[in-house]
Design an enzyme around this catalytic site. Structure first.
Site, PDB file in Angstrom:
ATOM      1  N   GLU A 192      -8.995  -0.998  -2.404  1.00 34.40           N
ATOM      2  CA  GLU A 192      -9.393   0.422  -2.493  1.00 34.40           C
ATOM      3  C   GLU A 192     -10.698   0.685  -1.739  1.00 34.40           C
ATOM      4  OE1 GLU A 192      -7.185   2.433  -3.410  1.00 34.40           O
ATOM      5  OE2 GLU A 192      -5.909   0.847  -4.217  1.00 34.40           O
ATOM      6  N   CYS A 245       0.856  -1.190   0.000  1.00 32.31           N
ATOM      7  CA  CYS A 245       0.000   0.000   0.000  1.00 32.31           C
ATOM      8  C   CYS A 245       0.886   1.230   0.000  1.00 32.31           C
ATOM      9  CB  CYS A 245      -0.886  -0.024   1.245  1.00 32.31           C
ATOM     10  SG  CYS A 245      -1.945   1.431   1.392  1.00 32.31           S
TER      11      CYS A 245
HETATM   12 ZN    ZN Z   1      -3.587   1.161  -0.169  1.00 32.44          ZN
END
Ligand code: ZN
Length: 199
Positions: A153, A110
């Site tokens: 997401e 991420c």
């Molecule tokens: Zn992320």
């Protein structure tokens, strides 16, 4: 304009984001935000970026998986992940309406947990409804890596990070990922790191 991607520890990453109204979706402000997020995601580079990651608590994310990102993976790895190019698109006020089939374990990362990666179990296939940047309702049946990106997401928009779902024992720096784990199959990673033994 490139935006700053904020890192874990900022509260905006941990609160549920607000849905956009139709007026907001069609506004110049949102159109500009989308452009800036596209540029920011490509520069990172990443395959997805959610508005909370640039400090904006709205249910909007951009997604794009470009063929050039696939060069670092073997054809076997691409096939195993069911990873195919995904054109740029915007998802607004998305929700997962169904998720089916097996859960698959792969390393993911991420942009807001910079420098790390860990194995995360995700549904192989999901159906998602969302609005596009024109406010039109869309429904997508996604499988493989695209389904994983969508789940990641959409989690961001609910204040969830992958670290909440990861197999904690598989956490690795990106450097060590490249060095030790990049070409190891998911089941062997789990066996060597004794993931099952901890369950
Ligand atoms: Zn992320």
């Amino acid at each position: 304009m490139r935006l700053q991607i904020i890192q874990a520890g900022e509260e905006v990453l941990r609160v549920p984001a607000r849905a956009l109204t139709r007026e907001e979706i069609l506004s110049d402000k949102t159109r500009e935000l989308i452009e800036h997020m596209r540029e920011t995601m490509r520069h990172a580079p990443g395959v997805g970026l959610a508005a909370p990651q640039v400090g904006i608590s709205l249910q909007l994310a951009v997604i794009e998986d470009r063929p050039e990102y696939h060069k670092r993976l073997t054809s076997e790895q691409l096939a195993e992940r069911e990873r195919r190019p995904i054109p740029f698109h915007v998802i607004i006020n998305p929700r997962v309406v169904s998720s089916e089939g097996a859960h698959l374990d792969f390393f993911e990362g991420c942009l807001s947990v910079s420098g790390y990666s860990a194995m995360v179990s995700r549904a192989r296939s999901v159906t998602v409804e969302y609005l596009d940047e024109f406010g039109e309702t869309k429904r997508v049946d996604a499988v493989g890596w695209y389904a994983r990106i969508l789940q990641h997401e959409i989690d961001h928009l609910a204040g969830i990070l992958y670290v909440d779902r990861m197999e904690a024992r598989t956490l690795t720096t990106l450097e060590n990922m490249e060095r030790w784990w990049k070409d190891v199959s998911p089941s062997e990673v789990q066996s060597r790191l004794k993931v099952r033994a901890q369950r």
